[in-house]
Design an enzyme around this catalytic site. Structure first.
Site, PDB file in Angstrom:
ATOM      1  N   SER A 110       0.810  -1.216   0.000  1.00 47.70           N
ATOM      2  CA  SER A 110       0.000   0.000   0.000  1.00 47.70           C
ATOM      3  C   SER A 110       0.846   1.270   0.000  1.00 47.70           C
ATOM      4  O   SER A 110       1.605   1.522  -0.927  1.00 47.70           O
ATOM      5  CB  SER A 110      -0.967  -0.045   1.187  1.00 47.70           C
ATOM      6  OG  SER A 110      -1.951   0.943   1.095  1.00 47.70           O
TER       7      SER A 110
ATOM      8  N   ASP B 195      -2.463   6.394  -3.396  1.00 46.22           N
ATOM      9  CA  ASP B 195      -1.282   5.781  -2.801  1.00 46.22           C
ATOM     10  C   ASP B 195      -0.817   4.646  -3.707  1.00 46.22           C
ATOM     11  O   ASP B 195      -1.320   4.468  -4.810  1.00 46.22           O
ATOM     12  CB  ASP B 195      -1.558   5.316  -1.368  1.00 46.22           C
ATOM     13  CG  ASP B 195      -2.539   4.160  -1.300  1.00 46.22           C
ATOM     14  OD1 ASP B 195      -3.304   3.970  -2.269  1.00 46.22           O
ATOM     15  OD2 ASP B 195      -2.553   3.440  -0.280  1.00 46.22           O
TER      16      ASP B 195
ATOM     17  N   ASP C  40      -1.143   1.444  -3.974  1.00 51.26           N
ATOM     18  CA  ASP C  40      -2.062   0.452  -4.536  1.00 51.26           C
ATOM     19  C   ASP C  40      -3.421   1.048  -4.864  1.00 51.26           C
ATOM     20  O   ASP C  40      -4.349   0.323  -5.217  1.00 51.26           O
ATOM     21  CB  ASP C  40      -2.207  -0.754  -3.605  1.00 51.26           C
ATOM     22  CG  ASP C  40      -2.946  -0.445  -2.318  1.00 51.26           C
ATOM     23  OD1 ASP C  40      -2.954   0.736  -1.902  1.00 51.26           O
ATOM     24  OD2 ASP C  40      -3.516  -1.378  -1.715  1.00 51.26           O
TER      25      ASP C  40
ATOM     26  N   ASP D  69      -5.909   2.318  -3.256  1.00 49.50           N
ATOM     27  CA  ASP D  69      -7.143   2.064  -2.516  1.00 49.50           C
ATOM     28  C   ASP D  69      -7.544   3.271  -1.674  1.00 49.50           C
ATOM     29  O   ASP D  69      -8.555   3.246  -0.982  1.00 49.50           O
ATOM     30  CB  ASP D  69      -7.035   0.808  -1.649  1.00 49.50           C
ATOM     31  CG  ASP D  69      -6.016   0.927  -0.516  1.00 49.50           C
ATOM     32  OD1 ASP D  69      -5.233   1.902  -0.515  1.00 49.50           O
ATOM     33  OD2 ASP D  69      -5.997   0.038   0.353  1.00 49.50           O
TER      34      ASP D  69
END
Length: 457
Positions: free
Chosen positions: A103, A245, A247, A249
């Site tokens: 992440s 960010d 990833d 999400d």
């Protein structure tokens, strides 16, 4: 039973150091593949996607080996946002999805997390079941013979499918014509799909963080670094900026004046707009204990309510499903619009906010005014171990004294991070100077006993 590998968001650590090793990755693949094989009358398949970290390649290969060794096929989608992998898992009727990502963490870290067939994160019971197989002696006897092992296939159109899905979450009667947007993709998983979505909907897009090299993910860019985004918005005369960010999400915004608009403010804008349209289920928003009290006040004044959960988007989603709610999220920018996706999706969240801007004709700075945030201060203390602070007398006394001083005008929240060796100290109150001093006071005591402090702006 306490989990040995899984944290609040899958298994995470420094790449090539336990538990983020190829050996553990292969064992996770083996155990998960066995558990997700619901019957033996058909071929099973698991989707694997990743972000742009260099270590993603070795972890991916280890997972593929483990999964295929248990007689399950693999669909490899390559770099794709975490919510995109959840979507592909569900839409392809796969048995599970795997995300290789840490992440917002630096490139040295990596992680492995799973989605079930319906695109939701795994419950604790399933994660414990996976760990039981890994640390037990049973799994070797469960391997199929040679002619029953799985195959790995590359899915070349996964990004295109996700782009179409994202565009379909945006109102059909609106477009983004006339909007100039600065987009920071954090050199992460969304570096291709996010610009494409905004451009295809008509926006003029200035891109940052779209040249990943394996080691620059989240490096001075993305949702944790709004300063560079604000600078670019002013330089380009953009209507707004948005930062994902690694990833994708989560998302945060910067308005046309260069002011940050965080997850709490985005949730306030979207939930109040949904209430006006009769689309906010039970007139309720789900957020975590980290959300600003100003969010509660804004919803309450409009006739709605906020339900609070522990920190972590998985707990937000669990409460949303339990209560039949359709909007929830975190101050950090994780937002879940269950009408569209099963997990936090930075691009879905962004498109909902952009739709409100286009429909109302209001700039983001004006929309953000629906919520007045109380001052908050957050200080992180890096710790060697997760010791109960209540059993350290000096820490307990200091925290109690601060709580008594704030009384009903603010609050103290101290918790360990679920993904990093950090103790987070958050104070909220009416006087920023006062709570900054009080937070520093607590941090100094904790630092003396437990670790080294770094301040988070």
């Amino acid at each position: 039973m306490k989990k040995k590998l899984f944290g609040t968001d899958g298994v995470r650590g420094v790449a090539n150091i336990y538990p983020m090793t190829t050996e553990i990755a292969m064992q996770l693949g083996r155990a998960a593949a066995h558990i997700f094989k619901k019957d033996h009358t058909r071929r099973h398949r698991i989707v694997i996607g990743k972000d742009t970290r260099l270590s993603g390649y070795m972890i991916e290969n280890a997972l593929v080996a483990g999964i295929c060794s248990m007689g399950v096929d693999v669909l490899l989608v390559g770099p794709l946002p975490t919510p995109g992998i959840a979507f592909i898992t569900s839409s392809m009727r796969a048995d599970a999805g795997v995300v290789i990502s840490a992440s917002h963490n630096p490139y040295q870290d990596n992680g492995i997390k799973f989605f079930s067939a319906d695109g939701f994160k795994l419950p604790d019971t399933t994660e414990l079941e996976i760990e039981k197989l890994i640390f037990g002696n049973e799994i070797d006897s469960l391997r199929p013979v040679a002619d029953e092992v799985g195959k790995a296939f590359r899915m070349d159109d996964a990004g295109g499918r996700y782009i179409v899905f994202l565009k379909n979450s945006f109102p059909q009667d609106l477009d983004l014509n006339g909007l100039k947007i600065v987009l920071d993709c954090a050199n992460g998983a969304a570096y291709k799909v996010a610009p494409a979505v905004l451009e295809e909907l008509g926006a003029e897009v200035v891109t940052l963080g779209v040249k990943p090299n394996g080691s620059n993910i989240n490096a001075g860019c993305g949702s944790l670094y709004p300063e560079s985004l604000a600078k670019a918005v002013k330089e380009h005369g953009a209507h707004l900026g948005m930062a994902l960010d690694g990833d994708a999400d989560r998302v945060i915004f910067v308005d046309e004046q260069g002011q940050e608009v965080d997850g709490d403010q985005i949730m306030a804008i979207c939930s109040l707009d949904m209430m006006k349209q009769g689309k906010l289920a039970h007139n309720t928003l789900v957020s975590t204990v980290m959300s600003n009290m100003g969010l509660d006040i804004a919803l309450r004044n409009a006739g709605g309510q906020v339900v609070k959960t522990a920190v972590g988007d998985r707990y937000v989603v669990e409460e949303m499903r339990r209560g039949g709610y359709n909007l929830g999220g975190e101050q950090s920018g994780h937002m879940i619009f269950l009408d569209y996706n099963t997990t936090g999706d930075g691009m879905v969240s962004a498109l909902q906010l952009l739709a409100i801007m286009q429909r109302t004709g209001k700039p983001l700075s004006e929309l953000a005014g629906v919520m007045t945030a109380l001052p908050q201060v957050l200080i992180n203390v890096r710790v060697a171990s997760r010791q109960d602070i209540n059993i350290v007398p000096e820490i307990a006394r200091t925290v109690k004294a601060v709580e008594e001083k704030l009384a009903d005008t603010g609050r103290v929240l101290i918790r360990y991070s679920g993904t990093e060796p950090l103790l987070r100290i958050m104070l909220e109150g009416q006087d920023e100077a006062e709570i900054t001093g009080l937070a520093q006071e607590i941090a100094d005591v904790i630092e003396r006993h437990l670790g080294v402090r770094t301040k988070e702006q």
